[in-house]
Motif scaffolding. Structure first.
Motif, mmCIF file in Angstrom:
data_model
loop_
_atom_site.group_PDB
_atom_site.id
_atom_site.type_symbol
_atom_site.label_atom_id
_atom_site.label_comp_id
_atom_site.label_asym_id
_atom_site.label_seq_id
_atom_site.Cartn_x
_atom_site.Cartn_y
_atom_site.Cartn_z
ATOM 1 N N ALA A 42 0.827 -1.202 0.000
ATOM 2 C CA ALA A 42 0.000 0.000 0.000
ATOM 3 C C ALA A 42 0.862 1.254 0.000
ATOM 4 O O ALA A 42 1.850 1.352 0.721
ATOM 5 C CB ALA A 42 -0.931 0.002 1.199
ATOM 6 N N THR A 50 -3.110 9.692 2.581
ATOM 7 C CA THR A 50 -2.176 8.604 2.858
ATOM 8 C C THR A 50 -1.133 9.026 3.898
ATOM 9 O O THR A 50 -0.081 8.424 4.005
ATOM 10 C CB THR A 50 -1.461 8.139 1.574
ATOM 11 N N ASP A 59 -3.695 -0.503 4.908
ATOM 12 C CA ASP A 59 -3.351 -1.897 4.650
ATOM 13 C C ASP A 59 -3.459 -2.650 5.977
ATOM 14 O O ASP A 59 -3.018 -2.125 7.013
ATOM 15 C CB ASP A 59 -1.918 -1.997 4.098
#
Length: 271
Positions: A42, A50, A59
């Motif tokens: 990820a 993110t 993830d």
């Protein structure tokens, strides 16, 4: 500590575990692979959807970023230190070394394939794999954030990690890092760049060896815990020009401090 800790040079020098193969894999990926049998994939970053506050959702293998109880970095409050007479001063066994340089997309990283640089923490020997930088510092002292922080990442023959954190403040030009900071790759690299001059790690570290020790984690996904942290109290200096050169590539690549959750921060010296 940065996620993209490389695994380079294992074909030349057999390190304790496969931490230096020619692929641009990293310690964080290795840690996840060792525990789950699969590599982390990820994407993550230091901002937005993110960024650090979202890492635990990106993830399943990043769950420790949200749920871990011994996460790094931390704020080291000097009034809360525990003096441990049995801890002993950590030992460094460094020598002038030829590093190679890379931009792994999250930081600038210098890789050591020599296998000849070690530290001893609580009687265990760890071999240096790489060093990298964060701006601003990740660990704090009494709530103070420094201009940058250098992490020297080591691994022992049991597969355990130890990171030596060195705080950085603006000041005089750092001669040991002069060539490196004049050649910082602006884009993510596919191959390491060779540095012409060796780096004397002993000359790079602060003269005052006062340090703090705590149990922590990687500071990037998957935020794996069980990392031995040693943070030196006295900062080293980089010139403002050197700091700006790094900042032009990575303006902010730090993870905010994490809850202590009852952990003890130890020092071997009385204050």
């Amino acid at each position: 500590m940065n996620k993209n800790t490389v695994i380079r040079g294992m074909t030349a020098v057999v390190l304790i575990l496969p931490l230096a193969a020619c692929a641009s894999q990293d310690i964080a990926t290795l840690s996840a692979t060792a525990s789950t049998g699969a590599a982390t994939t990820a994407e993550w970053s230091y901002s937005g959807d993110t960024g650090p506050d979202k890492w635990g959702t990106l993830d399943p293998q990043y769950a420790a970023c949200a749920n871990g109880t011994e996460q790094s970095p931390i704020d080291i409050e000097l009034s809360q230190l525990k003096v441990d007479k049995e801890l002993g001063e950590f030992e460094t066994n460094y020598k002038p070394t030829a590093f190679t340089l890379m931009n792994n997309g999250h930081t600038i990283q210098a890789n050591d394939a020599s296998g000849s640089n070690t530290i001893t923490v609580e009687g265990k020997v760890y071999t240096l794999v790489q060093l990298h930088f964060h701006k601003p510092s990740e660990n704090q002292i009494n709530g103070k954030t420094f201009d940058m922080e250098m992490h020297l990442v080591h691994k022992n023959n049991e597969g355990k990690l130890a990171v030596l954190g060195v705080l950085i403040k603006s000041g005089s030009e750092n001669k040991q890092l002069a060539e490196m900071f004049s050649k910082l790759p602006k884009e993510e690299t596919e191959e390491d760049l060779k540095l012409d001059q060796v780096i004397d790690l002993n000359a790079l570290l602060p003269k005052d060896k006062k340090a703090f020790h705590y149990k922590g984690s990687l500071t990037t996904p998957p935020c794996t815990e069980g990392v031995d942290w040693t943070v030196m109290e006295e900062p080293i200096e980089l010139s403002e020009k050197q700091i700006q050169a790094f900042g032009a590539i990575f303006s902010d690549n730090h993870r905010p401090v994490q809850p202590l959750n009852g952990r003890t921060i130890e020092t071997q010296l009385r204050r």
